[in-house]
Design an enzyme around this catalytic site. Structure first.
Site, PDB file in Angstrom:
ATOM      1  N   GLY A   1       0.833  -1.205   0.000  1.00 16.23           N
ATOM      2  CA  GLY A   1       0.000   0.000   0.000  1.00 16.23           C
ATOM      3  C   GLY A   1       0.871   1.260   0.000  1.00 16.23           C
ATOM      4  O   GLY A   1       0.451   2.312   0.479  1.00 16.23           O
TER       5      GLY A   1
ATOM      6  N   GLY B   1       3.603  -1.567  -9.188  1.00 15.38           N
ATOM      7  CA  GLY B   1       2.241  -1.120  -9.499  1.00 15.38           C
ATOM      8  C   GLY B   1       1.697  -0.505  -8.235  1.00 15.38           C
ATOM      9  O   GLY B   1       1.446  -1.201  -7.260  1.00 15.38           O
ATOM     10  N   HIS B   2       1.571   0.816  -8.212  1.00 14.45           N
ATOM     11  CA  HIS B   2       1.148   1.535  -7.004  1.00 14.45           C
ATOM     12  C   HIS B   2      -0.249   2.104  -7.228  1.00 14.45           C
ATOM     13  O   HIS B   2      -0.460   2.904  -8.135  1.00 14.45           O
ATOM     14  CB  HIS B   2       2.155   2.635  -6.668  1.00 14.45           C
ATOM     15  CG  HIS B   2       3.504   2.088  -6.317  1.00 14.45           C
ATOM     16  ND1 HIS B   2       4.576   2.872  -5.980  1.00 14.45           N
ATOM     17  CD2 HIS B   2       3.959   0.814  -6.228  1.00 14.45           C
ATOM     18  CE1 HIS B   2       5.616   2.111  -5.711  1.00 14.45           C
ATOM     19  NE2 HIS B   2       5.269   0.850  -5.871  1.00 14.45           N
TER      20      HIS B   2
ATOM     21  N   THR C   1      13.971  -8.991  -6.437  1.00 16.50           N
ATOM     22  CA  THR C   1      14.115  -8.147  -7.613  1.00 16.50           C
ATOM     23  C   THR C   1      15.591  -7.752  -7.725  1.00 16.50           C
ATOM     24  O   THR C   1      16.428  -8.243  -6.965  1.00 16.50           O
ATOM     25  CB  THR C   1      13.160  -6.935  -7.558  1.00 16.50           C
ATOM     26  OG1 THR C   1      13.174  -6.292  -8.842  1.00 16.50           O
ATOM     27  CG2 THR C   1      13.518  -5.943  -6.460  1.00 16.50           C
TER      28      THR C   1
ATOM     29  N   LYS D   1      -4.616  -2.094   5.292  1.00 17.16           N
ATOM     30  CA  LYS D   1      -5.554  -3.190   5.029  1.00 17.16           C
ATOM     31  C   LYS D   1      -6.026  -3.909   6.288  1.00 17.16           C
ATOM     32  O   LYS D   1      -6.340  -5.099   6.261  1.00 17.16           O
ATOM     33  CB  LYS D   1      -4.966  -4.161   4.000  1.00 17.16           C
ATOM     34  CG  LYS D   1      -4.599  -3.453   2.683  1.00 17.16           C
ATOM     35  CD  LYS D   1      -4.284  -4.378   1.548  1.00 17.16           C
ATOM     36  CE  LYS D   1      -5.486  -4.616   0.663  1.00 17.16           C
ATOM     37  NZ  LYS D   1      -5.136  -5.105  -0.680  1.00 17.16           N
TER      38      LYS D   1
ATOM     39  N   GLY E   1      -9.004   1.189   4.496  1.00 13.67           N
ATOM     40  CA  GLY E   1      -9.679   1.107   3.197  1.00 13.67           C
ATOM     41  C   GLY E   1      -8.772   1.706   2.142  1.00 13.67           C
ATOM     42  O   GLY E   1      -7.819   2.428   2.464  1.00 13.67           O
TER      43      GLY E   1
HETATM   44  P1  GDP Z   1       1.879  -0.854  -3.479  1.00 16.02           P
HETATM   45  O1  GDP Z   1       2.540  -1.555  -4.607  1.00 16.02           O
HETATM   46  O2  GDP Z   1       2.612  -1.030  -2.184  1.00 16.02           O
HETATM   47  O3  GDP Z   1       1.590   0.591  -3.765  1.00 16.02           O
HETATM   48  O4  GDP Z   1       0.474  -1.570  -3.263  1.00 16.02           O
HETATM   49  P2  GDP Z   1      -0.562  -2.010  -4.429  1.00 16.02           P
HETATM   50  O5  GDP Z   1      -1.226  -0.808  -4.964  1.00 16.02           O
HETATM   51  O6  GDP Z   1       0.093  -2.923  -5.392  1.00 16.02           O
HETATM   52  O7  GDP Z   1      -1.554  -2.919  -3.598  1.00 16.02           O
HETATM   53  C1  GDP Z   1      -2.260  -2.436  -2.508  1.00 16.02           C
HETATM   54  C2  GDP Z   1      -3.767  -2.592  -2.786  1.00 16.02           C
HETATM   55  O8  GDP Z   1      -4.487  -2.441  -1.587  1.00 16.02           O
HETATM   56  C3  GDP Z   1      -4.310  -1.542  -3.730  1.00 16.02           C
HETATM   57  O9  GDP Z   1      -5.353  -2.102  -4.475  1.00 16.02           O
HETATM   58  C4  GDP Z   1      -4.835  -0.467  -2.790  1.00 16.02           C
HETATM   59  O10 GDP Z   1      -5.882   0.310  -3.351  1.00 16.02           O
HETATM   60  C5  GDP Z   1      -5.362  -1.318  -1.663  1.00 16.02           C
HETATM   61  N1  GDP Z   1      -5.316  -0.720  -0.314  1.00 16.02           N
HETATM   62  C6  GDP Z   1      -4.387   0.106   0.220  1.00 16.02           C
HETATM   63  N2  GDP Z   1      -4.653   0.352   1.532  1.00 16.02           N
HETATM   64  C7  GDP Z   1      -5.778  -0.356   1.807  1.00 16.02           C
HETATM   65  C8  GDP Z   1      -6.544  -0.545   2.995  1.00 16.02           C
HETATM   66  O11 GDP Z   1      -6.241  -0.046   4.074  1.00 16.02           O
HETATM   67  N3  GDP Z   1      -7.652  -1.359   2.904  1.00 16.02           N
HETATM   68  C9  GDP Z   1      -8.013  -1.961   1.727  1.00 16.02           C
HETATM   69  N4  GDP Z   1      -9.090  -2.740   1.734  1.00 16.02           N
HETATM   70  N5  GDP Z   1      -7.311  -1.794   0.593  1.00 16.02           N
HETATM   71  C10 GDP Z   1      -6.202  -1.020   0.641  1.00 16.02           C
HETATM   72  P1  IMO Z   2       5.388  -2.897  -5.854  1.00 14.61           P
HETATM   73  O1  IMO Z   2       6.244  -1.671  -5.940  1.00 14.61           O
HETATM   74  C1  IMO Z   2       5.221  -7.247  -5.577  1.00 14.61           C
HETATM   75  C2  IMO Z   2       8.366  -9.489  -7.645  1.00 14.61           C
HETATM   76  C3  IMO Z   2       7.972 -10.321  -8.853  1.00 14.61           C
HETATM   77  C4  IMO Z   2       8.988 -11.445  -8.750  1.00 14.61           C
HETATM   78  C5  IMO Z   2      10.250 -10.709  -8.257  1.00 14.61           C
HETATM   79  C6  IMO Z   2      11.222 -10.343  -9.354  1.00 14.61           C
HETATM   80  O2  IMO Z   2       4.092  -2.775  -6.564  1.00 14.61           O
HETATM   81  O3  IMO Z   2       5.263  -3.364  -4.444  1.00 14.61           O
HETATM   82  P2  IMO Z   2      11.211  -8.519 -11.305  1.00 14.61           P
HETATM   83  O4  IMO Z   2      10.249  -8.299 -12.421  1.00 14.61           O
HETATM   84  O5  IMO Z   2      11.369  -7.368 -10.367  1.00 14.61           O
HETATM   85  O6  IMO Z   2      12.528  -9.051 -11.760  1.00 14.61           O
HETATM   86  O7  IMO Z   2      10.544  -9.721 -10.437  1.00 14.61           O
HETATM   87  O8  IMO Z   2       9.785  -9.537  -7.619  1.00 14.61           O
HETATM   88  N1  IMO Z   2       7.978  -8.061  -7.714  1.00 14.61           N
HETATM   89  C7  IMO Z   2       6.979  -7.518  -6.999  1.00 14.61           C
HETATM   90  N2  IMO Z   2       6.094  -8.094  -6.160  1.00 14.61           N
HETATM   91  N3  IMO Z   2       5.210  -5.917  -5.762  1.00 14.61           N
HETATM   92  C8  IMO Z   2       6.110  -5.327  -6.591  1.00 14.61           C
HETATM   93  O9  IMO Z   2       6.212  -3.994  -6.712  1.00 14.61           O
HETATM   94  C9  IMO Z   2       7.029  -6.138  -7.284  1.00 14.61           C
HETATM   95  N4  IMO Z   2       8.015  -5.902  -8.167  1.00 14.61           N
HETATM   96  C10 IMO Z   2       8.590  -7.077  -8.409  1.00 14.61           C
HETATM   97  O10 IMO Z   2       6.655 -10.796  -8.734  1.00 14.61           O
HETATM   98  O11 IMO Z   2       8.608 -12.349  -7.754  1.00 14.61           O
HETATM   99 MG    MG Z   3       2.103  -2.970  -6.087  1.00 16.24          MG
END
Ligand code: GDP
Ligand code: IMO
Ligand code: MG
Length: 432
Positions: free
Chosen positions: A15, A40-41, A241, A333, A417
């Site tokens: 998150g 992916g943020h 990574t 979460k 959330g």
């Molecule tokens: P990041 O890569 O660390 O930025 O996280 P991601 O965006 O890949 O994954 C986090 C997911 O959880 C996203 O779909 C957010 O919208 C969602 N999220 C973040 N905080 C919360 C929370 O407190 N509760 C819930 N239910 N979802 C959350």
């Molecule tokens: P965020 O920033 C979760 C994982 C891949 C794989 C390993 C190596 O959204 O938290 P790579 O393509 O980096 O060589 O893959 O790292 N991985 C992640 N898992 N969140 C990520 O980024 C990730 N970036 C890479 O799934 O296991």
């Molecule tokens: Mg992510």
């Protein structure tokens, strides 16, 4: 007047995007310092969802500057797609608002081809499950000093020379060793010169920009990608990574000295997830794991893969406190754990009778970990409307307290959330 680093404490997807967006309100400059579009943020603002892979998560505030540091690996086609998508959604990004370091390395088509071909050649159990975005091969070229930088896009002759040297070697490896297809240098050259025209106005010296903002008394927010257990040095190698995801990486990856950093926030999901291959001691293979996966919508924001889910791993968190020098935790979460009773937290590892209070360095030992759990009473009902700790059920407060006690690190944010507003801000790291 303050520099704050945000990092993931687990295996990514904690998150970070949501918390960076939240803290951007108090920052002037937001800098990505490592990783690439493997990240992916996700941001949810006024019911609108944005997923950023390269553009810093501060971009939704149009009075803030965002920067992509030298430690990032950049796929120009993905950045241009993100810029176009933002413009389509009525949020165009001018070169005044986004800066890209001259020193950022470019992901080239052969990096992606190598990433795919190498993964395909690995047997099951050995596959890292990379995102296939060319991350590892790009960092590899940087370290071996064959890389092509963003700055090289502005010098077509040098770009061409570097490309031709690289393509000879890469095509040999792709065709003769990896049973794959070679690539055409002229085609790549033409494509990248188009990217150059588009990106040139954004290219800048990010380290100097950071220094200027700092000297003017501005606040700087450094946005990490991935998570501590995916760090190339400190993670569950080789299932990691290819960059330093820990807070120290912010200094090298942005061009700032460690004495300038004031605060490090670790983002900690209230349970644990992992995408891709590699050991995951607290992974759940039962209906509780399935329900967390569904309720938490645990699908990769980059690849759409189902995320593996498990109980909160306290050992991973303690490692993260040490490796990042965390000052505070953002627990995200928490709402997903409602209606699960009892809850479990891993407080130690058993490896064939040997007790570990940290992640063992030997991957064979990591694969044999048996987590030692402590049970906690769960809570019932929807907590997504809570805006203060008092509004949480006692058991949810106890869960937060258990994390603080175990890590000896205060919870400064509790997220209930995905929305920007679904947050309990207990302490603002910029106002320490
Ligand atoms: P990041 O890569 O660390 O930025 O996280 P991601 O965006 O890949 O994954 C986090 C997911 O959880 C996203 O779909 C957010 O919208 C969602 N999220 C973040 N905080 C919360 C929370 O407190 N509760 C819930 N239910 N979802 C959350
Ligand atoms: P965020 O920033 C979760 C994982 C891949 C794989 C390993 C190596 O959204 O938290 P790579 O393509 O980096 O060589 O893959 O790292 N991985 C992640 N898992 N969140 C990520 O980024 C990730 N970036 C890479 O799934 O296991
Ligand atoms: Mg992510």
């Amino acid at each position: 007047m303050a520099s704050v680093i945000v990092v993931g404490t687990q295996w990514g997807d904690e998150g970070k995007g949501k918390v960076v967006d939240l803290l951007t309100e108090y920052a002037d400059l937001i800098v990505r310092f490592q990783g690439g579009n493997n990240a992916g943020h996700t941001l949810v603002v006024n019911d609108e969802t944005f997923i950023f892979h390269l553009i810093p998560s501060g971009i939704l505030y149009d009075d803030k500057i965002c920067a992509i540091g030298n430690g990032v690996v950049l796929d120009p086609s993905v950045l241009i797609e993100e810029l176009d998508e933002l413009a389509k959604r009525g949020r165009p990004v001018s070169p005044e608002r986004l800066k890209i370091s001259f020193n950022t390395h470019l992901i080239m088509p052969y990096h992606k081809a190598l990433d795919h071909a190498r993964e395909a050649a690995k047997s099951d159990g050995k596959k890292i499950g990379t995102t296939g975005r060319g991350i590892g091969p790009c960092y590899e070229d940087k370290i071996v000093r064959n890389g092509i930088k963003v700055g090289d896009l502005l010098d077509p002759e040098l770009f061409k020379e570097k490309l031709e040297t690289n393509i000879k070697e890469k095509n040999f490896i792709l065709t003769k060793m990896l049973n794959s297809q070679g690539l055409d240098a002229d085609e790549i050259y033409a494509q990248y010169m188009e990217y150059a025209k588009r990106l040139e106005p954004f290219v800048d010296n990010v380290s100097i920009l950071i220094d200027e903002v700092d000297k003017k008394g501005g606040n700087i927010l450094f946005e990490g990608a991935q998570g501590t257990q995916l760090d190339i040095d400190h993670g569950t190698y080789p299932f990691v990574t290819s960059s330093n995801t820990v807070a120290g990486g912010a200094c090298c990856g942005a061009g700032i000295g460690p004495s300038k950093i004031d605060y490090v926030v670790g983002i900690c999901k209230a349970y644990t997830t992992r995408v891709g291959g590699g050991p995951f001691p607290t992974e759940l293979f039962d209906e509780i794991g399935d329900s967390i996966q569904q309720k938490g919508a645990e699908f990769g924001a980059t690849t759409g893969r189902k995320r593996r889910c498990g109980w909160l791993d306290g050992i991973v968190l303690k490692d993260a406190v040490r490796l990042n020098g965390l000052n505070g935790l953002a627990i995200t979460k928490l709402d997903v754990l409602s209606d699960i009773d009892p809850l479990k937290i891993c407080k130690g590892y058993d490896v064939e009778g040997e007790r570990f209070d940290y992640m063992p360095c030997n991957i064979r030992k990591v694969e044999k970990i048996k987590p030692l759990y402590e049970e906690m009473k769960g809570w019932q009902g929807d907590i997504t409307g809570a805006r203060s700790l008092d509004e949480l059920p006692t058991e949810a407060r106890d869960y937060v307290k258990a994390i603080e006690d175990m890590t000896q690190c205060p919870a400064i944010i509790v997220s209930v959330g995905p929305g920007r507003d679904q947050t309990i801000l207990l302490e603002n790291p910029f106002k320490k």
